[in-house]
Scaffold this motif. Structure first.
Motif, short mmCIF file in Angstrom:
data_model
loop_
_atom_site.label_atom_id
_atom_site.label_comp_id
_atom_site.label_asym_id
_atom_site.label_seq_id
_atom_site.Cartn_x
_atom_site.Cartn_y
_atom_site.Cartn_z
N THR A 147 -37.58 31.90 -15.52
CA THR A 147 -38.04 33.12 -16.21
C THR A 147 -39.23 32.83 -17.12
OG1 THR A 147 -36.43 32.76 -18.01
CG2 THR A 147 -35.73 34.14 -16.15
N ALA A 148 -39.98 31.78 -16.82
CA ALA A 148 -41.09 31.38 -17.69
C ALA A 148 -42.18 32.43 -17.79
CB ALA A 148 -41.68 30.06 -17.20
N LEU A 152 -43.26 22.86 -20.11
CA LEU A 152 -42.37 23.50 -19.16
C LEU A 152 -40.92 23.09 -19.42
CD1 LEU A 152 -42.07 25.35 -16.70
CD2 LEU A 152 -42.38 23.33 -15.24
N ARG A 153 -40.73 21.83 -19.80
CA ARG A 153 -39.40 21.33 -20.15
C ARG A 153 -39.48 20.68 -21.53
NH1 ARG A 153 -40.32 19.70 -14.91
NH2 ARG A 153 -39.00 20.68 -13.32
N PRO A 154 -38.45 20.86 -22.36
CA PRO A 154 -38.47 20.23 -23.68
C PRO A 154 -38.25 18.73 -23.59
CG PRO A 154 -36.37 21.31 -23.31
CD PRO A 154 -37.25 21.67 -22.14
N PHE A 186 -30.39 34.64 -11.64
CA PHE A 186 -29.15 33.91 -11.89
C PHE A 186 -28.55 33.49 -10.56
CE2 PHE A 186 -24.56 33.57 -12.81
CZ PHE A 186 -24.62 32.60 -13.80
N HIS A 187 -28.18 32.25 -10.45
CA HIS A 187 -27.76 31.69 -9.17
C HIS A 187 -26.24 31.71 -9.08
CE1 HIS A 187 -31.95 30.51 -8.65
NE2 HIS A 187 -31.89 30.12 -9.91
N ARG A 192 -32.75 25.37 -16.17
CA ARG A 192 -33.24 26.07 -14.97
C ARG A 192 -33.57 27.53 -15.26
NH1 ARG A 192 -30.45 26.39 -8.90
NH2 ARG A 192 -32.11 27.63 -7.97
N ALA A 193 -32.73 28.20 -16.04
CA ALA A 193 -32.98 29.61 -16.33
C ALA A 193 -34.29 29.80 -17.08
CB ALA A 193 -31.82 30.19 -17.14
#
Length: 278
Positions: free
Chosen positions: A163-164, A57-59, A246-247, A158-159
């Motif tokens: 959008t995963a 999920l995160r690198p 997009f926030h 976060r983006a």
């Protein structure tokens, strides 16, 4: 970098290998080696298969830099040497995240049937982002600093998380919003280093600026491809996805010339800008 890398058998496995590598320079070297292998296999008529893999999920990330909320990252005057180092450190952080973003799109959406050019574009983009990371790290080190010496923005991924599960959303927000923002702000950064009489950094930033247009254009091309396949209006879908994922509003001024060169017309982004009726 003296390491050699034996690439896995599929594009998706290459992507996961990069994403799970924590060291920035090693991540970049691995990317460049895998991209060269990908090109050689393609040119030999034995293209690497896409394959299937499960990206994290995160690198993976190095222990430094410390990641802070955007509002907590110290602001420094860009006209000072310390300020210019801070600019380059922020760029290095962006480029490292971009390496991972381009590999992530290949692994995460490997189940979505796409033409071969999709993998070609994003492998090339990852390769160029790795080159950019190295260029900026070289300049930081020449200035007596290094990547990891300063805190960095914690929200860069976060983006990708938002959008995963949405390829069209990923294309809309990452290349067509976040990377397009780079086209807006890079000319000003080049001017800062030109005024500081730092031609080496100017040259590095000009390489990045020229090649980032291509990355934005890949996003636009494949976003329009998916809209065409789904028989939906690209502008309407783009507005809906950016509002969803997009926030905040998009921030002018916009580099309309380079955005147009990348395939993004003004009626895509101006309705989403600060002060517009969203």
């Amino acid at each position: 970098m003296t390491d050699t890398f034996d690439p896995p058998g599929t594009v998706a496995d290459c992507a996961v290998a990069v994403l799970t590598c924590a060291d920035g320079r090693r991540k970049a070297a691995m990317t460049r080696a895998f991209a060269a292998h990908w090109r050689a296999a393609r040119d030999a008529g034995t293209p690497m298969p896409m394959g299937r893999a499960t990206p994290p999920l995160r690198p993976a990330r190095p222990e430094k830099p410390e990641l802070l909320s955007p509002r907590d990252v110290p602001r420094r005057r860009p006209g000072s040497p310390v300020g210019r180092i801070a600019i380059l450190h922020a760029i290095a952080h962006i480029e490292l995240n971009a390496v991972d973003l381009h590999w992530d799109i290949l692994a995460r959406f490997a189940d979505t049937p796409m033409p071969p050019g999709f993998a070609e574009d994003w492998v090339r983009a990852a390769d160029e982002e790795a080159k950019h990371f190295n260029l900026v790290c070289d300049r930081l080190e020449a200035m007596g600093s290094h990547y990891g010496a300063l805190p960095a923005h914690a929200g860069m991924w976060r983006a990708a998380e938002d959008t995963a599960d949405d390829l069209m959303g990923r294309l809309a927000v990452v290349p067509m919003v976040l990377e397009a923002r780079g086209l807006d702000v890079t000319p000003g950064m080049i001017e800062i280093f030109r005024k500081a009489k730092d031609p080496e950094t100017v040259a590095a930033l000009e390489v990045i600026y020229a090649e980032e247009v291509g990355h934005v254009s890949y996003g636009s091309k494949w976003f329009h491809f998916l809209c065409g396949r789904a028989d939906c209006d690209p502008k309407t879908v783009f507005h809906d996805l950016v509002r969803r994922y997009f926030h905040g509003a998009l921030k002018p001024p916009f580099n309309e010339e380079k955005r147009a060169e990348a395939g993004i017309p003004p009626d895509f982004y101006w309705p989403l800008a600060e002060g517009a009726d969203r």
